[in-house]
Every structure is written in structure tokens, then in C-alpha cells.
Design an enzyme around this catalytic site. Structure first.
Site, PDB file in Angstrom:
ATOM      1  CD  GLU A  48      -2.997  -0.800  -0.036  1.00 31.83           C
ATOM      2  OE1 GLU A  48      -3.053   0.334  -0.561  1.00 31.83           O
ATOM      3  OE2 GLU A  48      -3.689  -1.751  -0.435  1.00 31.83           O
ATOM      4  CE1 TYR A  62      -6.739   3.221  -0.268  1.00 28.43           C
ATOM      5  CE2 TYR A  62      -4.359   3.161   0.027  1.00 28.43           C
ATOM      6  CZ  TYR A  62      -5.509   2.641  -0.532  1.00 28.43           C
ATOM      7  OH  TYR A  62      -5.449   1.529  -1.325  1.00 28.43           O
ATOM      8  CG  ASP A  72      -7.915   3.304  -4.665  1.00 24.90           C
ATOM      9  OD1 ASP A  72      -9.133   3.295  -4.968  1.00 24.90           O
ATOM     10  OD2 ASP A  72      -7.104   2.477  -5.129  1.00 24.90           O
ATOM     11  CB  CYS A  75     -14.975   1.506 -13.392  1.00 23.12           C
ATOM     12  SG  CYS A  75     -15.996   2.980 -13.210  1.00 23.12           S
ATOM     13  CB  CYS A 125     -20.394   0.682 -19.314  1.00 17.58           C
ATOM     14  SG  CYS A 125     -19.679   2.249 -18.763  1.00 17.58           S
ATOM     15  CB  CYS A 161     -19.368  -2.675 -15.355  1.00 21.99           C
ATOM     16  SG  CYS A 161     -19.306  -2.107 -13.635  1.00 21.99           S
ATOM     17  CB  CYS A 209     -23.592   2.234 -13.206  1.00 26.22           C
ATOM     18  SG  CYS A 209     -22.488   3.642 -13.453  1.00 26.22           S
TER      19      CYS A 209
END
Length: 350
Positions: free
Chosen positions: A47, A130, A148, A200, A207, A210, A216
């Protein structure tokens, strides 16, 4: 679209099912279905490395770090120069300094074991909201909100939020919090990040494949590719400077270690002038300096940099007023930060 159609139950179910089939194979990740407990050290290290850096760039660094220092205690015991050298080229060097500070606190005050709650993680050096949330969720299975850039983009499109970033961050955090499940929160966090990284995406989102396409709002409105909106950035200024590459006749290079604080803090580098809008000529010692054709160009977060490169060959008994000479068998170009390595590469090419 009614808000009731976007619920923690149906979003988490769709995301986890998609993740079980499509999770990226990453060296720091425990794949779905594997009951091996996550190693908090590997989660933390990945991370920190991934902050403002791509997965592709981080992979080899992560493998080198974990091979050389397989535990947080091993990293804590490492000399600063070794760690900074391995980090060279990854950028944002304050992360490497904070990495060592954090490792040493975990080793000295926590017996080499990371604390397992958000608040206690947040108290460690270099760990912000985060990273504390990501470690809590991924390493310890706690339902913390991981937000994020990928997750922000997914949330902005899912809810069709037109408020530009960074002003939209609190609303996006609230959306992400509302959708974070108590079951498998670590897998869910990684699923949403994977979705943002692979489907995405910022441009031309896929799309049609997805797992959230039917929920969405931006896809239904036909404006997914335009979200999230961002406040225009101010143009970056350009700074200039001069850098000096001097080598003695015995092959030793004149080097300096930059101050711990500030840009490229703690990194090995070449002596040089300050970086300002107008370059100032300040050789580190008297020598017959030669101006190299060409220049070094590099972009930092807040400015562009253009460097003029000067070279000189010095007698074997030369002693600098500042800095130090590094013997050729101890000099590794890979230990230099990218901008310094560009200067070295330019000199070697002439």
C-alpha cells in the site's frame, strides 16, 4: 434511478462474485478462496509503494524488498542507505523515509507485529487514513472504508455525482462507507479497486461487462466517461538548475547525500545548484568543467525541472569541500533517484 437500488447487499454481492472470478494476480495479495491469513507487513508495504504509483511499476520493487527484507523487523534493521537505494526510481522518496520510521516503531514498540485496528495503525509514522483503512480491511478483516482514486471513480459513476474532485471527496467517502460490507471487507475493497483499474477506467470504461452496470446511474445517463469531474489544475512552473558530475582519475565519483527533509530527501545524488526559475552557477570545487550538450528534463509533482549538466575529470588526490567521493566498486547507478540517473545517462552517452 432510485437510491434504494444501490444497497450494500446487492452491490457487495455483485462485486464479490465478480472478484472471485476476476481478481488480479498480485504478489502481495491472498487470492479469493485461499484461507491463508494475509501478512500485514506485505499489505502495508504494497500500500505504501502503490501510493501515486502504478501496479506495474511497484511489482518488481515489492518482490525485491520482500526477498531482501522478508519481515518488518528485517526492514527495521536495514541501513537507511540500503533501503533508499532499493527505493531509487520509485519516486516520492518521503515514503521510503517514513517506511523505515514505521518499521522501526513496529519492531521496537510493538514486537514486530502491526496493531490491528484503524486508530492504532493511524498512530504509526507515515500511515494516513487511506493506508490505515486498507490495512484494517485487507490484513485484519475490519469493515473500514477504503477510498483510493479507483474507488472514487467507481462511486462517482455509480451515483452520477457531478461535484468535482477534490471537493467531492467527503460525499464519495460517505457513499463508499454506506456500501462497505461486514462480510469479506478486504476482498470487497480489493474488488472495487480492481474494478476501477481494469473496467471502470478513467477513459473508455468497459460498461458493458461491469458487474454494476444495471445499478450505475452514470451508465444509464450516458455520461460515465465524463465522471468524476475534476477542478482544473494550475499550470506547473518550470525551474532550472545545474548539476555537476565529477570523476577522479581513479574512477571515484563526487557524490552527496541530500538532506533527510525536502525533495529527494536522504537520496544519493550529484552536487548541484538550487532549483529555481533562474539557474544559478555554483560549482562544488574548482575544476575544468565542460558543458554537456543536451539537458535533463524531469517533472515532479509541483514543477517541471530542466538541468544543465557539467562534467570534469579530477586528479586522484582531489578532496571536496563538501560531499564525498564514492569508489567505482561502490557506485551503482540504480541507487540514484530518476532525475540523477538521467544526468548520469546523459554523461555516459556523450
Amino acid at each position: 434511478m432510485r437510491d434504494a437500488e444501490i444497497t450494500v447487499c446487492n452491490v457487495a454481492e455483485a462485486m464479490l462474485a465478480w472478484y472471485d472470478r476476476n481478481a488480479r494476480d498480485l504478489p502481495w495479495r491472498i487470492p479469493p478462496g485461499d484461507d491463508t491469513p494475509p501478512d500485514p507487513y506485505r499489505v502495508w508495504l504494497s500500500e505504501v509503494m502503490l501510493q501515486q504509483t502504478t501496479v506495474a511499476a511497484v511489482r518488481e520493487y515489492f518482490l525485491r524488498f520482500t526477498t531482501r527484507w522478508p519481515t518488518v523487523s528485517d526492514l527495521a534493521a536495514a541501513p537507511d542507505a540500503d533501503v533508499m537505494g532499493e527505493w531509487a526510481g520509485l519516486g516520492y522518496y518521503a515514503r521510503a523515509r517514513n517506511l523505515l520510521k514505521c518499521a522501526r516503531v513496529v519492531a521496537d514498540r510493538h514486537g514486530g507485529t502491526f496493531p490491528d485496528t484503524y486508530d492504532r495503525l493511524l498512530a504509526l509514522p507515515g500511515i494516513g487514513p487511506y493506508t490505515a483503512a486498507a490495512m484494517s480491511a485487507i490484513a485484519f478483516g475490519r469493515p473500514e472504508t477504503v477510498l483510493d482514486g479507483n474507488v472514487e471513480r467507481v462511486m462517482a459513476r455509480l451515483y452520477e455525482l457531478h461535484t468535482p474532485l477534490p471537493a467531492a471527496k467527503p460525499v464519495l467517502h460517505a457513499y463508499a462507507t454506506a456500501l462497505t460490507p461486514r462480510n469479506r471487507p478486504g476482498d470487497y475493497a480489493q474488488a472495487v479497486m480492481d474494478l476501477g483499474a481494469t473496467i471502470c477506467t478513467p477513459k473508455s470504461p468497459a460498461c458493458g461487462i461491469c458487474p454494476l452496470r444495471d445499478r450505475c446511474a452514470a451508465r444509464l445517463a450516458g455520461n460515465a466517461a465524463q465522471l468524476p469531474k475534476k477542478t482544473p489544475k494550475k499550470p506547473k512552473p518550470t525551474r532550472r538548475g545545474t548539476i555537476y558530475l565529477a570523476q577522479r582519475s581513479d574512477g571515484a565519483w563526487l557524490m552527496e547525500r541530500r538532506p533527510d527533509h525536502g525533495l529527494l530527501g536522504g537520496m544519493l545524488g550529484w552536487p548541484g545548484s538550487d532549483w529555481a526559475e533562474t539557474a544559478q552557477d555554483a560549482p562544488p570545487l574548482q575544476a575544468d568543467w565542460t558543458l554537456l550538450p543536451g539537458e535533463v528534463r524531469h517533472t515532479f509533482t509541483h514543477f517541471h525541472l530542466i538541468l544543465t549538466v557539467m562534467t570534469a575529470t579530477l586528479p586522484a588526490d582531489s578532496a571536496p569541500d563538501s560531499g564525498f567521493f564514492l569508489a567505482p566498486d561502490q557506485f551503482r547507478p540504480s541507487d540514484l533517484p530518476t532525475v540523477m540517473r538521467k544526468a548520469y545517462d546523459l554523461a555516459r552517452s556523450k
